[in-house]
Design an enzyme around this catalytic site. Sequence first.
Site, PDB file in Angstrom:
ATOM      1  N   ASP A   1      42.965  39.052  31.759  1.00 24.53           N
ATOM      2  CA  ASP A   1      42.967  39.966  32.897  1.00 24.53           C
ATOM      3  C   ASP A   1      43.683  41.278  32.568  1.00 24.53           C
ATOM      4  OD1 ASP A   1      41.664  39.419  35.228  1.00 24.53           O
ATOM      5  OD2 ASP A   1      43.204  38.062  36.010  1.00 24.53           O
TER       6      ASP A   1
ATOM      7  N   LYS B   1      33.290  32.768  38.859  1.00 24.05           N
ATOM      8  CA  LYS B   1      33.723  32.890  37.458  1.00 24.05           C
ATOM      9  C   LYS B   1      33.316  31.643  36.667  1.00 24.05           C
ATOM     10  CE  LYS B   1      37.369  36.019  38.791  1.00 24.05           C
ATOM     11  NZ  LYS B   1      38.693  36.157  39.404  1.00 24.05           N
TER      12      LYS B   1
ATOM     13  N   GLN C   1      44.520  33.247  39.456  1.00 18.34           N
ATOM     14  CA  GLN C   1      43.849  33.930  40.575  1.00 18.34           C
ATOM     15  C   GLN C   1      44.884  34.402  41.600  1.00 18.34           C
ATOM     16  OE1 GLN C   1      40.395  34.514  40.828  1.00 18.34           O
ATOM     17  NE2 GLN C   1      40.990  35.745  42.587  1.00 18.34           N
TER      18      GLN C   1
END
Length: 288
Positions: free
Chosen positions: A120, A53, A97
């Site tokens: 997200d 990422k 994460q």
Amino acid sequence: MTAQIINGKEIVSSLREEIKAEAYQLTAQGRQPGLAVVIVGEDPASQIYVNSKAKACEQTGIYSVVHRLPEKTTQKELIAKIHQLNQDNRIHGILVQSPLPKHINEDEVVDELDPAKDVDCFHPVNVGNLMIGKPSMLPCTPGGIIEILKKINVSISGKHAVVVGRSNIVGKPMAMLLLREHATVTICHSRTPNMEEITRQADILVVAVGKANLITAAHVKPGAVVIDVGMNRPPEGKLTGDVDFESVKEVAGAITPVPGTVGPMTITTLLRNTVESAKRHMKTNVSV
Ligand code: NAP
């Protein structure tokens, strides 16, 4: 006839060029898009995802910062970090994460995210907006899959889409996005009896389970579009999907290989969400 192997590289690189152009434009206007990734602990797969990422951000002109917190970080410390990032003007997207260590309550952490920076689409406000059809952040993996289908000119409206898996991250939002595109949607999960009978009706089959080679040619209708989300890492050996690629490619009309398509598209949606978030902040001229 062998299926069309969906070329993720081509799709991803053209989309990232568009995102890069937008990121440079915003930077020229004094608002470089910024993404913060928070990782807690040393999970090796998570380290790989976080590094990809950060690299993707660098390549598209998005500012990125990775906060690596030790395994023993407390809930309170993690939430304090989230609050700090919510207030940080350079940051337009925050990603925590997963998996988080077992002593951390993930839902409570997600609740603390500023929904405007929840790139997200995990925050209940964004999940709710998705459900009622209001504009919201696109969930990264399902959003990327819709983009793949559009790029290869699959018309979704009126098709029977079957989603295998009902997680909050992939299965459920995938079903919601397919419904938004006017597909007739069926969801299968671990308690679905005779799953083959259902998956064989699918014009579009999306599989997100986490079991290598669960879906074989016997599960697939000839000509169907098969999207494999699974990423199974055996202790030794190569990364494989949930679909038995070799047998299914002989039946399907189109199929995504693993690795190479859904993973990079997930990151591409994350980049796009970060840029869109930066644009929204600029438009409203609100310092968050
Ligand atoms: P998850 O939370 O573990 O959910 C798995 C789902 O599969 C559950 O809904 C489960 O049903 C269902 N399931 C389990 N065994 C089944 C069976 N035999 N038949 C039918 N359904 C079954 O997993 P996830 O987070 O959605 O991830 C799924 C896979 O996608 C994993 O391999 C993950 O690594 C991968 N993934 C890839 C990306 C990417 O960017 N490429 C992103 C996210 C996830 P129940 O609900 O009944 O238990």
